[in-house]
Design a protein around this motif. Structure first.
Motif, mmCIF file in Angstrom:
data_model
loop_
_atom_site.group_PDB
_atom_site.id
_atom_site.type_symbol
_atom_site.label_atom_id
_atom_site.label_comp_id
_atom_site.label_asym_id
_atom_site.label_seq_id
_atom_site.Cartn_x
_atom_site.Cartn_y
_atom_site.Cartn_z
ATOM 1 N N ILE A 11 0.841 -1.197 0.000
ATOM 2 C CA ILE A 11 0.000 0.000 0.000
ATOM 3 C C ILE A 11 0.880 1.253 0.000
ATOM 4 O O ILE A 11 1.853 1.338 0.739
ATOM 5 C CB ILE A 11 -0.909 0.008 1.253
ATOM 6 C CG1 ILE A 11 -1.831 -1.208 1.241
ATOM 7 C CG2 ILE A 11 -1.701 1.281 1.366
ATOM 8 C CD1 ILE A 11 -2.788 -1.243 0.093
ATOM 9 N N ARG A 12 0.506 2.221 -0.845
ATOM 10 C CA ARG A 12 1.257 3.468 -0.981
ATOM 11 C C ARG A 12 0.901 4.476 0.121
ATOM 12 O O ARG A 12 1.751 5.155 0.660
ATOM 13 C CB ARG A 12 0.967 4.082 -2.347
ATOM 14 C CG ARG A 12 1.735 5.351 -2.661
ATOM 15 C CD ARG A 12 1.392 5.933 -4.023
ATOM 16 N NE ARG A 12 1.276 4.946 -5.088
ATOM 17 C CZ ARG A 12 2.295 4.423 -5.765
ATOM 18 N NH1 ARG A 12 3.522 4.785 -5.503
ATOM 19 N NH2 ARG A 12 2.089 3.541 -6.729
ATOM 20 N N ASP A 13 -0.416 4.567 0.430
ATOM 21 C CA ASP A 13 -0.868 5.534 1.430
ATOM 22 C C ASP A 13 -2.182 5.070 2.046
ATOM 23 O O ASP A 13 -2.678 3.998 1.730
ATOM 24 C CB ASP A 13 -1.002 6.941 0.821
ATOM 25 C CG ASP A 13 -2.009 6.999 -0.310
ATOM 26 O OD1 ASP A 13 -3.119 6.441 -0.173
ATOM 27 O OD2 ASP A 13 -1.703 7.620 -1.349
ATOM 28 N N GLU A 14 -2.742 5.873 2.911
ATOM 29 C CA GLU A 14 -3.953 5.507 3.657
ATOM 30 C C GLU A 14 -5.245 5.966 2.990
ATOM 31 O O GLU A 14 -6.323 5.823 3.572
ATOM 32 C CB GLU A 14 -3.882 6.116 5.064
ATOM 33 C CG GLU A 14 -2.720 5.612 5.899
ATOM 34 C CD GLU A 14 -2.961 4.222 6.446
ATOM 35 O OE1 GLU A 14 -4.064 3.968 6.961
ATOM 36 O OE2 GLU A 14 -2.046 3.390 6.342
ATOM 37 N N SER A 15 -5.193 6.498 1.784
ATOM 38 C CA SER A 15 -6.403 7.043 1.156
ATOM 39 C C SER A 15 -7.468 5.980 0.875
ATOM 40 O O SER A 15 -8.637 6.316 0.702
ATOM 41 C CB SER A 15 -6.043 7.812 -0.121
ATOM 42 O OG SER A 15 -5.444 6.964 -1.068
ATOM 43 N N TRP A 16 -7.112 4.711 0.870
ATOM 44 C CA TRP A 16 -8.070 3.624 0.669
ATOM 45 C C TRP A 16 -9.109 3.579 1.782
ATOM 46 O O TRP A 16 -10.233 3.123 1.573
ATOM 47 C CB TRP A 16 -7.361 2.270 0.568
ATOM 48 C CG TRP A 16 -6.548 1.912 1.785
ATOM 49 C CD1 TRP A 16 -5.233 2.208 1.999
ATOM 50 C CD2 TRP A 16 -6.995 1.213 2.950
ATOM 51 N NE1 TRP A 16 -4.833 1.741 3.227
ATOM 52 C CE2 TRP A 16 -5.896 1.122 3.825
ATOM 53 C CE3 TRP A 16 -8.208 0.657 3.336
ATOM 54 C CZ2 TRP A 16 -5.974 0.495 5.071
ATOM 55 C CZ3 TRP A 16 -8.297 0.029 4.571
ATOM 56 C CH2 TRP A 16 -7.185 -0.044 5.430
ATOM 57 N N ARG A 17 -8.736 4.068 2.965
ATOM 58 C CA ARG A 17 -9.621 3.951 4.136
ATOM 59 C C ARG A 17 -10.970 4.630 3.946
ATOM 60 O O ARG A 17 -11.977 4.170 4.471
ATOM 61 C CB ARG A 17 -8.918 4.485 5.381
ATOM 62 C CG ARG A 17 -7.792 3.577 5.840
ATOM 63 C CD ARG A 17 -7.273 3.994 7.212
ATOM 64 N NE ARG A 17 -6.201 3.152 7.672
ATOM 65 C CZ ARG A 17 -6.370 2.010 8.334
ATOM 66 N NH1 ARG A 17 -7.571 1.576 8.604
ATOM 67 N NH2 ARG A 17 -5.323 1.292 8.726
ATOM 68 N N LYS A 18 -11.023 5.707 3.166
ATOM 69 C CA LYS A 18 -12.292 6.419 2.989
ATOM 70 C C LYS A 18 -13.286 5.642 2.128
ATOM 71 O O LYS A 18 -14.464 5.967 2.084
ATOM 72 C CB LYS A 18 -12.055 7.818 2.424
ATOM 73 C CG LYS A 18 -11.436 7.846 1.057
ATOM 74 C CD LYS A 18 -11.119 9.262 0.607
ATOM 75 C CE LYS A 18 -10.365 9.218 -0.699
ATOM 76 N NZ LYS A 18 -9.225 10.064 -0.747
ATOM 77 N N LEU A 128 -5.755 0.522 -11.941
ATOM 78 C CA LEU A 128 -5.575 0.205 -10.523
ATOM 79 C C LEU A 128 -5.663 1.485 -9.692
ATOM 80 O O LEU A 128 -5.304 2.565 -10.165
ATOM 81 C CB LEU A 128 -4.218 -0.468 -10.301
ATOM 82 C CG LEU A 128 -4.019 -1.820 -10.980
ATOM 83 C CD1 LEU A 128 -2.577 -2.280 -10.821
ATOM 84 C CD2 LEU A 128 -4.986 -2.856 -10.435
ATOM 85 N N PRO A 129 -6.131 1.397 -8.447
ATOM 86 C CA PRO A 129 -6.228 2.603 -7.614
ATOM 87 C C PRO A 129 -4.855 3.186 -7.292
ATOM 88 O O PRO A 129 -3.863 2.453 -7.159
ATOM 89 C CB PRO A 129 -6.929 2.119 -6.351
ATOM 90 C CG PRO A 129 -6.862 0.635 -6.365
ATOM 91 C CD PRO A 129 -6.642 0.202 -7.774
ATOM 92 N N ALA A 130 -4.815 4.497 -7.137
ATOM 93 C CA ALA A 130 -3.556 5.206 -6.882
ATOM 94 C C ALA A 130 -2.942 4.842 -5.537
ATOM 95 O O ALA A 130 -1.739 5.005 -5.343
ATOM 96 C CB ALA A 130 -3.794 6.721 -6.963
ATOM 97 N N TRP A 131 -3.752 4.335 -4.600
ATOM 98 C CA TRP A 131 -3.230 4.005 -3.264
ATOM 99 C C TRP A 131 -2.459 2.689 -3.229
ATOM 100 O O TRP A 131 -1.840 2.357 -2.229
ATOM 101 C CB TRP A 131 -4.334 4.031 -2.210
ATOM 102 C CG TRP A 131 -5.624 3.359 -2.580
ATOM 103 C CD1 TRP A 131 -6.741 3.948 -3.081
ATOM 104 C CD2 TRP A 131 -5.934 1.964 -2.461
ATOM 105 N NE1 TRP A 131 -7.730 3.013 -3.280
ATOM 106 C CE2 TRP A 131 -7.257 1.790 -2.903
ATOM 107 C CE3 TRP A 131 -5.219 0.850 -2.032
ATOM 108 C CZ2 TRP A 131 -7.887 0.554 -2.924
ATOM 109 C CZ3 TRP A 131 -5.837 -0.386 -2.048
ATOM 110 C CH2 TRP A 131 -7.165 -0.522 -2.491
#
Length: 157
Positions: A11-18, A128-131
């Motif tokens: 995982i690149r960052d936490e933006s998936w959480r939203k 694919l998602p940026a996160w």
């Protein structure tokens, strides 16, 4: 029998959480592991248990069989676990018509976060998602069986 087609990513960052739709607390352990097969028990939210048999050495595509197991028996089998008992929270995140399973590991694997995409489609990287970070599909050290046997994987860039 179902063919499991799986891609795995860091995982690149936490933006998936939203975008989390639901989360499941998972306890999983292995009863048998070899290069071409594994026997895994998974307890979900402390309410249901499944025994999973996986066959094949290709980490991307394997034959998989799953069977429900009475919860009390699954808990009893935990005493026969090989290696680490894996504890994680699996978050279901929808993106571009696909559901990604983002596993946030706890306990001995605390700090590891991995996303899996199981589909028969070939999803182009551009969709694919940026996160998502680096793809680790096929890297044995990120397989759950390896995590159970060897613990936290070395994170080589």
């Amino acid at each position: 029998m179902a063919k499991e087609v799986e891609r795995k990513f860091l995982i690149r960052d936490e933006s998936w959480r939203k975008a989390v739709e639901r989360s499941v607390a998972i306890i999983q352990f292995y009863l048998a592991i070899s290069a071409e097969r594994s026997v895994r028990m998974r307890i979900s939210d402390g309410k249901a248990a499944k025994l999973t048999l996986k066959f094949g050495s290709d980490l991307r595509v394997r034959d998989e069989f799953e069977y429900p197991v009475p919860l009390a028996e699954a808990r009893e089998m935990m005493t026969f676990a090989i290696g680490n008992i894996i504890r994680k929270t699996r978050h279901h995140v929808r993106h571009g018509g696909y559901v990604y399973e983002v596993d946030v590991f706890n306990d001995v694997l605390d700090g590891l976060v991995v996303a899996e995409l199981e589909t028969t489609d070939s999803v182009p990287d551009a969709l694919l998602p940026a996160w998502l970070g680096r793809e680790v599909t096929g890297e044995l050290r990120f397989s759950n069986a390896s995590l159970a046997l060897n613990g936290f994987p070395e994170l080589v860039p």
